[in-house]
Design a protein around this motif. Structure first.
Motif, PDB file in Angstrom:
ATOM      1  N   TRP A  18       2.056  -3.095  -1.275  1.00  0.00           N
ATOM      2  CA  TRP A  18       2.319  -2.388  -0.106  1.00  0.00           C
ATOM      3  C   TRP A  18       1.251  -1.477   0.160  1.00  0.00           C
ATOM      4  CZ3 TRP A  18       6.743  -2.444  -3.246  1.00  0.00           C
ATOM      5  CH2 TRP A  18       7.050  -1.319  -4.109  1.00  0.00           C
ATOM      6  N   ILE A  23       5.240   6.508   3.815  1.00  0.00           N
ATOM      7  CA  ILE A  23       5.783   7.458   4.400  1.00  0.00           C
ATOM      8  C   ILE A  23       5.020   8.444   5.169  1.00  0.00           C
ATOM      9  CG2 ILE A  23       7.991   7.137   3.096  1.00  0.00           C
ATOM     10  CD1 ILE A  23       7.507   9.774   1.846  1.00  0.00           C
ATOM     11  N   ASP A  32       0.199   0.458  -3.410  1.00  0.00           N
ATOM     12  CA  ASP A  32       1.015   0.226  -4.572  1.00  0.00           C
ATOM     13  C   ASP A  32       1.160  -1.251  -5.093  1.00  0.00           C
ATOM     14  OD1 ASP A  32       1.500   2.964  -4.069  1.00  0.00           O
ATOM     15  OD2 ASP A  32       3.391   2.946  -3.303  1.00  0.00           O
ATOM     16  N   ILE A  33       1.443  -1.301  -6.218  1.00  0.00           N
ATOM     17  CA  ILE A  33       1.836  -2.496  -6.900  1.00  0.00           C
ATOM     18  C   ILE A  33       3.386  -2.321  -7.373  1.00  0.00           C
ATOM     19  CG2 ILE A  33       1.327  -4.425  -8.642  1.00  0.00           C
ATOM     20  CD1 ILE A  33      -1.024  -3.565  -6.597  1.00  0.00           C
ATOM     21  N   GLY A  34       4.118  -3.357  -6.568  1.00  0.00           N
ATOM     22  CA  GLY A  34       5.511  -3.169  -6.829  1.00  0.00           C
ATOM     23  C   GLY A  34       6.163  -3.699  -8.087  1.00  0.00           C
ATOM     24  N   THR A  38       3.801  -5.979 -10.436  1.00  0.00           N
ATOM     25  CA  THR A  38       3.387  -5.100 -11.803  1.00  0.00           C
ATOM     26  C   THR A  38       3.708  -6.283 -12.904  1.00  0.00           C
ATOM     27  OG1 THR A  38       3.634  -2.904 -10.787  1.00  0.00           O
ATOM     28  CG2 THR A  38       3.708  -3.294 -13.298  1.00  0.00           C
ATOM     29  N   ARG A 193      -9.099   1.845 -14.260  1.00  0.00           N
ATOM     30  CA  ARG A 193      -9.180   2.375 -13.044  1.00  0.00           C
ATOM     31  C   ARG A 193     -10.491   2.657 -12.788  1.00  0.00           C
ATOM     32  NH1 ARG A 193      -4.871   2.513  -8.879  1.00  0.00           N
ATOM     33  NH2 ARG A 193      -3.346   0.856  -9.973  1.00  0.00           N
ATOM     34  N   GLU A 210      -9.228   2.404  -4.719  1.00  0.00           N
ATOM     35  CA  GLU A 210      -9.076   2.287  -6.084  1.00  0.00           C
ATOM     36  C   GLU A 210      -8.394   1.288  -6.643  1.00  0.00           C
ATOM     37  OE1 GLU A 210      -6.525   5.921  -7.156  1.00  0.00           O
ATOM     38  OE2 GLU A 210      -5.875   4.805  -8.935  1.00  0.00           O
TER      39      GLU A 210
ATOM     40  N   VAL B  61      12.682  -0.767 -13.133  1.00  0.00           N
ATOM     41  CA  VAL B  61      11.581  -1.497 -12.623  1.00  0.00           C
ATOM     42  C   VAL B  61      10.370  -0.794 -13.122  1.00  0.00           C
ATOM     43  CG1 VAL B  61      12.828  -2.677 -11.068  1.00  0.00           C
ATOM     44  CG2 VAL B  61      11.698  -0.819 -10.297  1.00  0.00           C
ATOM     45  N   GLU B  62       9.159  -1.406 -13.144  1.00  0.00           N
ATOM     46  CA  GLU B  62       7.857  -0.940 -13.298  1.00  0.00           C
ATOM     47  C   GLU B  62       6.919  -0.945 -12.031  1.00  0.00           C
ATOM     48  OE1 GLU B  62       5.666  -1.855 -16.823  1.00  0.00           O
ATOM     49  OE2 GLU B  62       3.631  -0.970 -16.161  1.00  0.00           O
ATOM     50  N   ILE B  63       6.332   0.215 -11.807  1.00  0.00           N
ATOM     51  CA  ILE B  63       5.224  -0.035 -10.714  1.00  0.00           C
ATOM     52  C   ILE B  63       3.903   0.609 -10.892  1.00  0.00           C
ATOM     53  CG2 ILE B  63       7.137   0.113  -8.999  1.00  0.00           C
ATOM     54  CD1 ILE B  63       6.087   2.808  -8.057  1.00  0.00           C
ATOM     55  N   GLU B  64       3.164   0.377 -10.113  1.00  0.00           N
ATOM     56  CA  GLU B  64       1.670   1.230 -10.293  1.00  0.00           C
ATOM     57  C   GLU B  64       1.074   1.859  -9.068  1.00  0.00           C
ATOM     58  OE1 GLU B  64      -0.855  -1.294 -13.365  1.00  0.00           O
ATOM     59  OE2 GLU B  64      -1.961  -0.605 -11.620  1.00  0.00           O
ATOM     60  N   THR B  65       1.007   2.935  -8.881  1.00  0.00           N
ATOM     61  CA  THR B  65       0.618   3.592  -7.603  1.00  0.00           C
ATOM     62  C   THR B  65      -0.750   4.381  -7.979  1.00  0.00           C
ATOM     63  OG1 THR B  65       1.692   6.003  -7.897  1.00  0.00           O
ATOM     64  CG2 THR B  65       2.818   4.211  -7.107  1.00  0.00           C
ATOM     65  N   PRO B  66      -1.433   4.797  -6.768  1.00  0.00           N
ATOM     66  CA  PRO B  66      -2.989   5.221  -7.106  1.00  0.00           C
ATOM     67  C   PRO B  66      -3.080   6.432  -7.636  1.00  0.00           C
ATOM     68  CG  PRO B  66      -2.624   4.627  -4.822  1.00  0.00           C
ATOM     69  CD  PRO B  66      -1.296   4.648  -5.254  1.00  0.00           C
ATOM     70  N   ILE B  67      -4.212   6.942  -8.259  1.00  0.00           N
ATOM     71  CA  ILE B  67      -4.470   8.218  -8.891  1.00  0.00           C
ATOM     72  C   ILE B  67      -5.026   9.328  -7.565  1.00  0.00           C
ATOM     73  CG2 ILE B  67      -6.090   9.450 -10.283  1.00  0.00           C
ATOM     74  CD1 ILE B  67      -6.288   6.809 -11.887  1.00  0.00           C
ATOM     75  N   ILE B  68      -5.740   8.656  -6.645  1.00  0.00           N
ATOM     76  CA  ILE B  68      -5.964   9.499  -5.782  1.00  0.00           C
ATOM     77  C   ILE B  68      -4.882   9.620  -4.513  1.00  0.00           C
ATOM     78  CG2 ILE B  68      -7.751   9.440  -3.529  1.00  0.00           C
ATOM     79  CD1 ILE B  68      -9.432   7.727  -5.392  1.00  0.00           C
ATOM     80  N   GLY B 168       3.980   9.144  -6.977  1.00  0.00           N
ATOM     81  CA  GLY B 168       3.718   7.883  -6.406  1.00  0.00           C
ATOM     82  C   GLY B 168       5.361   7.277  -6.362  1.00  0.00           C
ATOM     83  N   PHE B 170       8.013   9.041  -6.058  1.00  0.00           N
ATOM     84  CA  PHE B 170       8.787   9.467  -4.770  1.00  0.00           C
ATOM     85  C   PHE B 170       8.311   9.040  -3.571  1.00  0.00           C
ATOM     86  CE2 PHE B 170       8.978  12.913  -8.122  1.00  0.00           C
ATOM     87  CZ  PHE B 170      10.246  12.655  -8.717  1.00  0.00           C
ATOM     88  N   THR B 171       7.060   8.843  -3.236  1.00  0.00           N
ATOM     89  CA  THR B 171       6.615   8.473  -1.819  1.00  0.00           C
ATOM     90  C   THR B 171       6.998   7.064  -1.487  1.00  0.00           C
ATOM     91  OG1 THR B 171       4.441   8.292  -2.749  1.00  0.00           O
ATOM     92  CG2 THR B 171       4.836  10.151  -1.755  1.00  0.00           C
ATOM     93  N   SER B 172       7.144   6.120  -2.647  1.00  0.00           N
ATOM     94  CA  SER B 172       7.308   4.766  -2.460  1.00  0.00           C
ATOM     95  C   SER B 172       8.938   4.343  -2.699  1.00  0.00           C
ATOM     96  CB  SER B 172       6.478   4.013  -3.420  1.00  0.00           C
ATOM     97  OG  SER B 172       6.647   4.024  -4.913  1.00  0.00           O
ATOM     98  N   VAL B 176      10.613   0.673  -2.988  1.00  0.00           N
ATOM     99  CA  VAL B 176      11.462   0.064  -4.108  1.00  0.00           C
ATOM    100  C   VAL B 176      12.610  -0.387  -3.991  1.00  0.00           C
ATOM    101  CG1 VAL B 176      11.389   0.398  -6.573  1.00  0.00           C
ATOM    102  CG2 VAL B 176       9.386   1.286  -5.566  1.00  0.00           C
ATOM    103  N   ARG B 193      -3.179   6.623 -15.511  1.00  0.00           N
ATOM    104  CA  ARG B 193      -3.812   7.915 -15.617  1.00  0.00           C
ATOM    105  C   ARG B 193      -3.580   8.987 -14.751  1.00  0.00           C
ATOM    106  NH1 ARG B 193      -8.475   8.393 -19.387  1.00  0.00           N
ATOM    107  NH2 ARG B 193      -7.741   6.731 -20.731  1.00  0.00           N
ATOM    108  N   THR B 212      -3.248   9.374 -20.216  1.00  0.00           N
ATOM    109  CA  THR B 212      -2.277   8.434 -19.552  1.00  0.00           C
ATOM    110  C   THR B 212      -0.885   8.928 -19.637  1.00  0.00           C
ATOM    111  OG1 THR B 212      -3.953   6.809 -20.462  1.00  0.00           O
ATOM    112  CG2 THR B 212      -1.714   5.961 -19.591  1.00  0.00           C
TER     113      THR B 212
END
Lengths: 563, 563
Positions: A18, A23, A32-34, A38, A193, A210, B61-68, B168, B170-172, B176, B193, B212
Motif C-alpha cells: 500500500w 496517514i 510499504d510492503i505489508g 513481505t 535498496r 525507492e 508480522v514483518e513489513i518493509e517501509t521506505p528509507i526516504i 514506518g 507507526f505510520t502504517s 497493518v 537500512r 541495518t
C-alpha cells in the motif's frame, strides 16, 4: 475496475502492499510492503539468491555496500552527467512534468533519444499546454534523478543515494577479487535498496522512488570460451532482437540457449548464460514461458554504459512489463574508476603457456656519442627522446642527419625475443538486474484469478506466503486444541499459518486471497477417526487423509503443485 | 596490534568487511560487507527472524517501509527537533568535533545531559583547544543527524533518511492492524537500512553512518496481563538497574524472567518478554551468558520518546559494547502522529462484559426558552454553549442569572446510566532493536582465537559462513573428482564449500580463519577403503569415517558443536 486496480485493491486489503505514509496523504513512488507481501518478497529474494548465487557458488559471491555514495563515484560512473530525465515547468502554475511523457501522451510521438532543444520545439510546435491549468511551458531541461545529500558536518561533502547497486561492486571489485579465489569469472551479487528521484512515479510497484534491486556484476575475460551453457540444455529463450524491431516486427524468435551464441544474437556467451538463468527464475515465479521474452534495446534506448541490452519482458493481460535488464557493460565502469581513482583495477591473466613476443629495443652507442660536442649530443637526445623503436628505425632507414652526421652512427634498433607469462586487462562485465518489487507485483498480478465472484491468488507454493493453513472447523475447545497440535507438528516441515477466527467459509476465502495453496480442516469427524480434510486452493477440491499420512501427502501435493 | 585491530585486519583479508570506496580513500562510517561477511550476516538476520518473528508468529508480522521519509513524519516523531549531537568548530582550521566527546576526552567529564551553553563553558573553562591545529573553538551548537534530501522536482518537498525503521511501523500501524488479525498484541517487525549522519564515526562496524536495523515495534494494551513469560522459564537475565548505577555499583543482578516483573525492575511485563528473547538470540550468536547483561539508562540518558530503556551489553575483553536497545515508547509515537495527521490511530478494546457508566447530560427546556425574547435566547446560548454538563450543574447550583432570570428555568442536568462495550485507546509500544552490523562485529570478535600462531574463528555452526568444507588432499584428477561427488552429495543437506587450490595446510588455515566448523578431506586412502577424514576447526582433531556414515556423523557433529 481494471485488472491493475483490482490487484491494488486486494494488495491493500490483504496486507501485500500500500502507499507509504498514507496517514499523511502518501508520497508518490513510495510503498510499504505489508505482512503478506513481505513473506512473498522474502521468498522471491531467497529464490533469486538460490538460482543466481548458490547454484553458481563456484564463481558468484554476494556482498553488501552502502546506499550513500560520495560524489566522486557517480562522476566516474557518468551518473552525475547522464542519469537525467527531461523536465518542463508550466510558466503559470509551476507544475513540473516529464517532457518526454507529455510529448508521447499529447502528440503521440516517441521522444526517446531526443535532446532538450528538440523536445522544447516539439512542445511548441504541437501546442502542448499544461494539462493541469492550461498554461504554456518554459524550456525543457535535464533533471538529475539522483537523490542528493551531504555526508558529515561539512556542506561541501556531497553524496547521493545510489540508483543501482552496481557501483558498489565496481569500487570494491579489487578487494573482493583479492579476498576470494583471485580468478575470473567472478560474479559479485548484491540485494539492496536503491533510490531514483522519479518526476512522475506510477501508481503501484512499477516505477518507484525507492526499491530493492537484486543484481549480479559478472566480471569475466571477454575471450572466455568456457561458458557452462550446457546447464540450460534445450531451454528455449524468446528474443525480439534489435534487427526485428527495426523491421517493425513484434513477434519474438525462439532460440535454444546455445543458438543465442551461434547465431550471434548476443555479443558474448555469458549474456546467454545469464538470460537463461533469468528465464529459469521467472518461470519459477509462476509465469508461463509463453509470456516471457527478451527485447533488445536499440542503441539510442540503451544506458550510457551499455553496448548491448536486453529487457526481459512479461506479458500480463494487455500489458508488457519489464522484469529484468541484461546489460553488457564491457569495461566501461572499471576503466573509468581506475582513471578517476588512480588505482590499478586490471587483473593479470596468466597464459596457459608463456608466449614469446618479439620486441624492438633501442641501443645507443654511448662511446661514440660521448666523443661528439655538447650541442650534437643535446640535439640528438632531443630528436630521439620521445620516439618509439619503430619510429627510430624508420629515421635510420631514411638516413636522418643530426648536425650533418648520420643518426645511425649513434643509435641502432635490434629485435629481441621476450617471454610473457600473461597480460593485464580490465575484466568485462555482464549485468543481470532485477527489481524485487516488480517481481512481487508481477507474481501477484499473474496469480490473480476470479472464481465464482471470489478471488484466488494462484501463487506457486515456493513463493506463497504460507504453504499450508490449519483451521479448526468450529471455535470449539477440543477442535481448536487438536488443530493446534497438528499446526505445531506441521511447523517443523512446512510454512504454516493457524486461523481460528470467523466462519470456515471466511477463512477459506482469506487463505485463497493471500495464495495459501492448501488448507487443512480439523472437524468433529477428526476426533472420531483421525482423518483430516485437505482443500486445494485452486480447485476447491477436498480430500480426507489419515493424520499419519498427512505430512507425506502434503509434501507430495506441495511438490506437484505447479501454481 | 590490539584485539580490535587484529579482527579488522582479518575481516579485510578474508572478505568479512572493509571500508567502502577504498579506491577513493574511503568515507568515514561506511563499510562494505564482503562475501564471507554477507554469508554470516544473512545467517544472523535469519536467526533473528526465526526467534523474533517466526517463533512469535501468532502476534508478530514483518513489513518493509521506505528509507526516504517526508519531513512531516520526523516533525511529529520529534527527530527534527531532538535528534541532534552537540558540535563545535575550530575558529582556525574549521574542523568540526563532537563537543561532548572533546570534553570527555580532554577534561574527563561526562557531558551527557548538558546543554550547548554548558558545554561551551566547559570547553572555555578547561582550556580545550583544537587537537588538530591548536586553535580555539567557537560556540557549541546542535547538529541534526538526519541525512536530508529533496523528494521530487520541487525544492520545498523536503525528506530525510530514516535513522530507525520505527516510524514506518507507526505510520502504517492502522493499515497493518486492519489487514491482519485486528487484535492486540501486534508486533510489527522490520529489517532494513537506516542512516545517521554521525560527526565522528568510529573505525569498524560499531558507529556507522549507514547500517541495518532489526527491530520490533510491539503494540499492546498496557493493562495486558497475559504475557507468555513461561516460554523463558528459568532463564536468567542479568540487569544493572538505574538504581544500582546511581549507587555507583557496577555488578549486574541476576533475575529470573518472572522476577523482572515481580520485583518491578521493568515497567511492563512485555519488556521482560522481549529482553528474554534478546538474551536467547545473543546466546545463539555464541556469546557466553556471563558476558551478557542489560544496563538501564538513567532518565537523562534516554531518548526523548522513552520512559524506560535498557541497553543489552556484551563484554568483549576489556570493552563493553551495546548490542541491542529495549525502549518503552509508551503511546508517544502513535499519539503524536494522530495529532499531526488528524487521523484516529486508537484501537477499540472490547470489554469481556459491557460496563455501566454514569453520564451526565444537559436538557434544554425549549418550550420555555422559545417564549423569551431573542436577546435572552442569544445570551443564554452564548453562556452555555462551551460548557460541560458538570460546569452547567455548578452554575445552576450557584443560581446563575441570564438577563435577571434563573438559568435553571431553561436548563437542567440529569444523570443517566449507559452501557459501554469497550473503549478506544492508544496501544503502548515496547521496542527491542538490534543493529545487524554490530551483531556481525561482536560475533566475529567474540569468536576470534589464536592457536599456535594461527587464527581460528570459533563461530557457532548456525552463523558460520559454511558448515562444512570439502578438500581433495591433492590436486590430482581422481581425488578432485571424488571430492566433487561428495561435495554435491553434501550440498543437499549442508551449507558446503569446495576448495582445491593450494596446499592442504593453507586450505585448513583459510577455512579456520573464516570459521568453517568442519573440513573433510578426500585422500588416496579414500579411493581404497571409502573412508573420509573429518577435521574439527577448534581442536584440529581428525576422525575417519566411512562415506556411508558421513552425513549422519556430520549432522551430529554440527548439532552438538556449541561454538
Amino acid at each position: 475496475m481494471s485488472e491493475t486496480e483490482k490487484v491494488i485493491e486486494l494488495a491493500k486489503r490483504r496486507g501485500i502492499f500500500w502507499p507509504s505514509y498514507e496517514i499523511y496523504g502518501g508520497i508518490g513512488g513510495l510503498y510499504d510492503i505489508g505482512p503478506i507481501g513481505t513473506r512473498i518478497k522474502n521468498k522471491i529474494v531467497n529464490l533469486w539468491r538460490q538460482i543466481f548465487v548458490e547454484d553458481n557458488n563456484e564463481f558468484v559471491v554476494e556482498i553488501e555496500t552502502p546506499i550513500i555514495t560520495p560524489e566522486k563515484v557517480f562522476k566516474a560512473s557518468g551518473h552525475i552527467d547522464r542519469f537525467t530525465d527531461p523536465i518542463v515547468e508550466c510558466n503559470k502554475c509551476h507544475k513540473v512534468y516529464r517532457a518526454d511523457h507529455l510529448v508521447e501522451e499529447f502528440a503521440h510521438i516517441s521522444a526517446e533519444g531526443l535532446n532538450t532543444t528538440e523536445i522544447t520545439s516539439l512542445i511548441r510546435d504541437k501546442g502542448i499546454r499544461c494539462p493541469s491549468c492550461g498554461g504554456d511551458f518554459g524550456d525543457v531541461r535535464e533533471f538529475n534523478l539522483l537523490f542528493g545529500t551531504t555526508i558529515g558536518p561539512y556542506s561541501d561533502s556531497k553524496g547521493y543515494l545510489r540508483p543501482e547497486t552496481a557501483q558498489g561492486m565496481f569500487t570494491s571489485f579489487k578487494r573482493v577479487y583479492d579476498s576470494s579465489r583471485q580468478k575470473l569469472p567472478l560474479g559479485i551479487a548484491q540485494i539492496g535498496r536503491v533510490a531514483r528521484n522519479e518526476i512522475s512515479p506510477r501508481q503501484g510497484l512499477l516505477r518507484m522512488r525507492e526499491f530493492t534491486i537484486m543484481e549480479v556484476e559478472f566480471f569475466m575475460d571477454p575471450e572466455d570460451k568456457d561458458v557452462p551453457l550446457w546447464k540450460y540444455g534445450e531451454d528455449i529463450i524468446r528474443v525480439l532482437t534489435a534487427e526485428l524491431k527495426q523491421k517493425k516486427e513484434e513477434k519474438p524468435i525462439s532460440y535454444k540457449v546455445s543458438e543465442l551464441v551461434s547465431e550471434k544474437a548476443v555479443i558474448n556467451p555469458w549474456m546467454a548464460y545469464w538470460m537463461a538463468t533469468a528465464n529459469k527464475f521467472v518461470k519459477e515465479l509462476g509465469i508461463s514461458e509463453n509470456n516471457i521474452y527478451f527485447e533488445e534495446k536499440l542503441p539510442h534506448e540503451r544506458a550510457h554504459y551499455s553496448s548491448q541490452t536486453f529487457d526481459q519482458m512479461i506479458v500480463l493481460g494487455n500489458d508488457k512489463i519489464e522484469i529484468s535488464g541484461h546489460a553488457y557493460r564491457g569495461d566501461y565502469d572499471l576503466s573509468n574508476h581506475a582513471k578517476s581513482s588512480g588505482q590499478d583495477l586490471t587483473v593479470f591473466k596468466k597464459y596457459s603457456t608463456p608466449i614469446t613476443v618479439k620486441k624492438k629495443s633501442v641501443i645507443i652507442n654511448k662511446d661514440k656519442l660521448n666523443n661528439e660536442d655538447k650541442n650534437l649530443i643535446k640535439d640528438f637526445m632531443k630528436r630521439i627522446s620521445n620516439l618509439s623503436p619503430e619510429q627510430i628505425e624508420t629515421l635510420i632507414k631514411m638516413d636522418e642527419k643530426i648536425n650533418g652526421k648520420s643518426l645511425s652512427e649513434f643509435v641502432s634498433v635490434v629485435e629481441r625475443e621476450e617471454k610473457e607469462s600473461g597480460k593485464k586487462f580490465y575484466p568485462h562485465v555482464v549485468e543481470p538486474s532485477f527489481g524485487v518489487e516488480r517481481c512481487l507485483y508481477i507474481s501477484v498480478a499473474n496469480a490473480y484469478r476470479e472464481k465464482k465472484d471470489r478471488i484466488v491468488l494462484s501463487l506457486p507454493p515456493k513463493i506463497a506466503p504460507y504453504e499450508v493453513a490449519v483451521f479448526p472447523l468450529l471455535e470449539r475447545g477440543e477442535l481448536v486444541e487438536r488443530a493446534r497440535k497438528i499446526y505445531l507438528m506441521l511447523k517443523t516441515g512446512f510454512d504454516v499459518m493457524f486461523d481460528d477466527s470467523g466462519s470456515i467459509g471466511k477463512r477459506y476465502a482469506r487463505s485463497d486471497e493471500i495464495g495459501v495453496p492448501f488448507a487443512i480442516t480439523i472437524d468433529p469427524q477428526t476426533l472420531q477417526d483421525d482423518t483430516i480434510t485437505i482443500r486445494d486452493r485452486d480447485t476447491w477440491d477436498q480430500i480426507r487423509v489419515k493424520e499419519g499420512e498427512l505430512i507425506n501427502t502434503l509434501k507430495e501435493l506441495v511438490i506437484n503443485k505447479k501454481r
